[in-house]
Scaffold this active site. Structure first.
Site, PDB file in Angstrom:
ATOM      1  N   HIS A  19      50.707   8.298  10.338  1.00  0.00           N
ATOM      2  CA  HIS A  19      51.985   7.692  10.731  1.00  0.00           C
ATOM      3  C   HIS A  19      51.802   6.207  10.983  1.00  0.00           C
ATOM      4  O   HIS A  19      50.722   5.646  10.745  1.00  0.00           O
ATOM      5  CB  HIS A  19      52.610   8.435  11.923  1.00  0.00           C
ATOM      6  CG  HIS A  19      51.800   8.429  13.195  1.00  0.00           C
ATOM      7  ND1 HIS A  19      51.540   7.292  13.912  1.00  0.00           N
ATOM      8  CD2 HIS A  19      51.198   9.447  13.872  1.00  0.00           C
ATOM      9  CE1 HIS A  19      50.824   7.594  14.980  1.00  0.00           C
ATOM     10  NE2 HIS A  19      50.595   8.901  14.972  1.00  0.00           N
ATOM     11  N   HIS A  22      48.682   4.885  12.889  1.00  0.00           N
ATOM     12  CA  HIS A  22      47.437   4.872  12.101  1.00  0.00           C
ATOM     13  C   HIS A  22      47.481   3.731  11.088  1.00  0.00           C
ATOM     14  O   HIS A  22      46.474   3.049  10.852  1.00  0.00           O
ATOM     15  CB  HIS A  22      47.248   6.181  11.335  1.00  0.00           C
ATOM     16  CG  HIS A  22      47.321   7.410  12.201  1.00  0.00           C
ATOM     17  ND1 HIS A  22      48.200   8.433  11.962  1.00  0.00           N
ATOM     18  CD2 HIS A  22      46.620   7.767  13.304  1.00  0.00           C
ATOM     19  CE1 HIS A  22      48.044   9.381  12.882  1.00  0.00           C
ATOM     20  NE2 HIS A  22      47.093   8.998  13.711  1.00  0.00           N
ATOM     21  N   CYS A 127      42.674  18.317  29.153  1.00  0.00           N
ATOM     22  CA  CYS A 127      43.853  18.109  28.301  1.00  0.00           C
ATOM     23  C   CYS A 127      43.427  18.362  26.862  1.00  0.00           C
ATOM     24  O   CYS A 127      42.546  17.680  26.346  1.00  0.00           O
ATOM     25  CB  CYS A 127      44.412  16.696  28.450  1.00  0.00           C
ATOM     26  SG  CYS A 127      45.675  16.354  27.198  1.00  0.00           S
ATOM     27  N   CYS A 130      43.983  15.306  24.474  1.00  0.00           N
ATOM     28  CA  CYS A 130      42.981  14.234  24.527  1.00  0.00           C
ATOM     29  C   CYS A 130      41.573  14.760  24.285  1.00  0.00           C
ATOM     30  O   CYS A 130      40.649  13.986  24.086  1.00  0.00           O
ATOM     31  CB  CYS A 130      42.968  13.544  25.887  1.00  0.00           C
ATOM     32  SG  CYS A 130      44.509  12.801  26.344  1.00  0.00           S
ATOM     33  N   CYS A 144      49.061  14.942  31.948  1.00  0.00           N
ATOM     34  CA  CYS A 144      48.327  13.936  31.183  1.00  0.00           C
ATOM     35  C   CYS A 144      49.286  12.777  30.890  1.00  0.00           C
ATOM     36  O   CYS A 144      50.380  13.013  30.378  1.00  0.00           O
ATOM     37  CB  CYS A 144      47.820  14.558  29.878  1.00  0.00           C
ATOM     38  SG  CYS A 144      47.444  13.317  28.627  1.00  0.00           S
ATOM     39  N   HIS A 147      50.016  12.733  26.926  1.00  0.00           N
ATOM     40  CA  HIS A 147      50.665  13.864  26.261  1.00  0.00           C
ATOM     41  C   HIS A 147      51.770  14.494  27.095  1.00  0.00           C
ATOM     42  O   HIS A 147      52.517  15.339  26.615  1.00  0.00           O
ATOM     43  CB  HIS A 147      49.617  14.904  25.858  1.00  0.00           C
ATOM     44  CG  HIS A 147      48.683  14.380  24.813  1.00  0.00           C
ATOM     45  ND1 HIS A 147      47.494  13.753  25.126  1.00  0.00           N
ATOM     46  CD2 HIS A 147      48.803  14.316  23.474  1.00  0.00           C
ATOM     47  CE1 HIS A 147      46.912  13.361  24.005  1.00  0.00           C
ATOM     48  NE2 HIS A 147      47.680  13.676  22.993  1.00  0.00           N
ATOM     49  N   LYS A 296      55.338   5.819  23.228  1.00  0.00           N
ATOM     50  CA  LYS A 296      54.343   5.656  22.173  1.00  0.00           C
ATOM     51  C   LYS A 296      54.727   6.499  20.955  1.00  0.00           C
ATOM     52  O   LYS A 296      55.110   7.660  21.105  1.00  0.00           O
ATOM     53  CB  LYS A 296      52.987   6.124  22.722  1.00  0.00           C
ATOM     54  CG  LYS A 296      51.857   6.032  21.733  1.00  0.00           C
ATOM     55  CD  LYS A 296      50.616   6.729  22.279  1.00  0.00           C
ATOM     56  CE  LYS A 296      49.504   6.716  21.258  1.00  0.00           C
ATOM     57  NZ  LYS A 296      48.415   7.607  21.606  1.00  0.00           N
ATOM     58  N   LYS A 299      52.566  12.078  17.303  1.00  0.00           N
ATOM     59  CA  LYS A 299      53.009  13.387  16.842  1.00  0.00           C
ATOM     60  C   LYS A 299      53.457  14.238  18.032  1.00  0.00           C
ATOM     61  O   LYS A 299      54.475  14.910  17.977  1.00  0.00           O
ATOM     62  CB  LYS A 299      51.890  14.094  16.093  1.00  0.00           C
ATOM     63  CG  LYS A 299      52.367  15.441  15.585  1.00  0.00           C
ATOM     64  CD  LYS A 299      51.338  16.200  14.825  1.00  0.00           C
ATOM     65  CE  LYS A 299      51.890  17.578  14.499  1.00  0.00           C
ATOM     66  NZ  LYS A 299      50.947  18.394  13.778  1.00  0.00           N
TER      67      LYS A 299
END
Ligand code: ME8
Length: 511
Positions: A19, A22, A127, A130, A144, A147, A296, A299
């Site tokens: 995405h 990246h 988590c 992570c 977390c 996430h 952020k 996904k």
């Protein structure tokens, strides 16, 4: 100045398709790589995929595939997307590669043999997103922070890396090597973290819970913790321990990452290297997040943006330019398509596009046979030349700090100066006066020379646009082989140039 550069991106988890996040890191690494080639360095550029661990097993299960098939499929998506974004990587690494498994086992054995790995029991909040344990104080409302899910409490017997032993060494190393972790805010963040006692790192997972990983060389019932495995990719990719590539490139290592993985790269990695008797990397370069409405892009938050759809809609170079121009390396940036359209219309269609098309059109109109090197320069010409060398100095300085946006601002400052030069010298007026042919030639020569410099500097950011302008400029030689030395000398363009018409490089887009 080092003669080599080894540049790396994180190796991306195969639990998500590529995405915009990246794409940003990989394009930034690509720009850095290309700019270093331009600067005369020999470079090696690596990206790849991270394929072991719980996260991948869970994603494979959700897709109804076994982990290997699943990893093969998603890794291929990453491998295939990079050429579409003009990424110039020399190597693509996968953590499931056989040579990588051997290097991980070699490092584990080394660290074990020096007594820095021991067996013990641990309970903590884990988590799965992570793939790491969290301290309670690190959680936000028990969740977390990345996430936004509550971690699970896990207790089990495992192997531990004696990371605590290297705490004082690491603090001292960071303090005595300015820029080791940069920008400075991230160095400070790591130092702040190191103010509390550093705990040892759990580096194994029992096969009874997870078997998708690299087996520990000293206990076959365990696999290696995914981060210990993943970080070592940077060594495998250059052929550690004994290839020439490793010896040549490791001392000039520059890692690029976002702040989400600062801790593994800023703390685990240097201490693992130290324990293995390997020099730390040269620089860890940390950027912020691409956000949408303060969240952020990721996904797990379900707001990903496909880089290929932006490329198809606006063109690759507009996309690359936007990413590099909009984000201040180190800080977060907000993504919006309207900001991209604004940049495209103002910086690319207006400033750069108009400069290229009007300059080339004038040369074609007035000097079909090409231009001659002027015999002398007026004050206004000297000013343009001095603007060019100041811009070059500024740009090189900004690039050495990875301030991509400022490097582009420097180039655009010069584009504005050339546009002003055209307005002030008014070639169309000179063309009307028969006795001004010599001056008209000189003015247009200077404009083409300025465009040559701009084009060479734009190449790392926008390779195909730079190629188009370069071809139209009709300059002898390949754009790929141009070096900074070629543009520090005004007039290196030679005696004549055969310029050809250029199609609009950036048509305006309606927002
Ligand atoms: O962490 N903004 O892989 P990953 C900016 N496998 N950059 C972003 C981003 C965003 N919103 N989202 C992702 C891993 N990135 C590990 C790395 S390395 C030895 C192992 C980019 O797939 C950024 O580079 O979660 C970030 O650090 C990386 O993707 C995380 O990729």
């Amino acid at each position: 100045m080092s003669k080599t550069l080894y540049v790396t991106t994180p190796i991306y988890y195969v639990n998500a398709e590529p995405h915009l996040g990246h794409a940003y890191t990989t394009i930034a690494a690509d720009v850095l790589n290309r700019f270093n080639i331009l600067s005369g360095r020999e470079t090696f550029f690596v990206t790849g995929t991270d394929e072991h661990g719980d996260k991948v097993v869970r994603a494979a299960e959700a897709a109804g595939e076994n982990p290997k098939e699943y990893a093969d499929r998603i890794s291929m998506l990453f491998r295939n997307i990079w050429p579409e974004l003009s990424i110039s990587n020399d190597y693509f690494i996968r953590t499931t590669d056989e040579d990588h498994k051997k290097v991980v086992q070699l490092i584990l054995q080394k660290v074990y043999d020096v007594g820095d790995i021991y067996f013990g029991e641990y309970g903590g909040y884990y988590c799965f997103g992570c793939e790491r344990f969290y301290y309670e104080k690190e959680l936000a409302d028990g969740k977390c922070p990345d996430h936004k899910v509550a971690p699970e409490f896990i207790k089990e017997k495992n192997y531990f890396f004696r990371m605590s032993k290297y705490q004082d060494w690491l603090i001292e190393y960071i303090k005595s090597h300015p820029g080791f972790i940069r920008p400075e805010r991230y160095s400070n963040e790591v130092l702040a973290f190191l103010r509390d006692p550093l705990e040892d790192l759990c580096i194994s997972r029992p096969k009874s819970r997870l078997d998708w990983g690299i087996t520990l060389p000293f206990d076959r019932d365990y696999v290696t913790y995914v981060w210990f495995d993943a970080l070592i990719n940077y060594l495998t990719a250059v052929g550690y321990p004994d290839s020439d590539l490793y010896h040549k490139f490791w001392p000039s290592t520059q890692h690029l990452i976002a702040k989400d993985i600062l801790k593994p790269h800023g703390i685990y990695w240097p201490t693992i290297l130290k324990a293995s008797g390997i020099e730390p990397y040269h620089h860890l370069n940390v950027h912020g997040y691409w956000n949408i409405d303060k969240n952020k892009i990721s996904k797990s938050l379900g707001n990903i943006i496909n880089p290929l759809s932006l490329k198809d809609k606006y063109g690759l170079d507009a996309f690359r330019y936007f990413l590099m121009r909009e984000m201040v390396f180190g800080l977060d940036a907000n993504f919006s398509e309207s900001a991209l359209v604004n940049r495209l219309n103002s910086d690319l269609a207006n400033d750069l596009g108009n400069l290229a098309s009007r300059s080339l059109a004038m040369v074609i109109k007035y000097f079909k046979g090409g231009l001659h090197k002027p015999t002398g320069y007026l004050e206004i010409d000297e000013r343009l030349r001095s603007d060019a060398s100041k811009m070059l100095e500024d740009m090189i300085n900004q690039m050495s700090r990875l301030a991509f946006n400022k490097a582009l601002i420097a180039i655009w400052g010069f584009i504005a100066a050339v546009n002003k030069y055209i307005d002030e010298t008014s070639p169309w007026t000179l063309a009307k006066k028969e006795d001004q042919a010599g001056r008209l030639n000189a003015v247009l020569y200077n404009i083409v020379e300025a465009l040559r410099i701009i084009t060479v500097l734009l190449f790392p950011f926008m390779p195909s646009t730079a190629e188009k302008i370069w071809t139209s400029l009709g300059i002898k030689g390949n754009l790929h082989t141009q070096r900074l030395d070629d543009i520090t000398e005004w007039g290196k363009i030679g005696e004549t140039t055969a310029v050809s018409k250029i199609e609009p490089i950036f048509p305006r887009v309606e927002g």
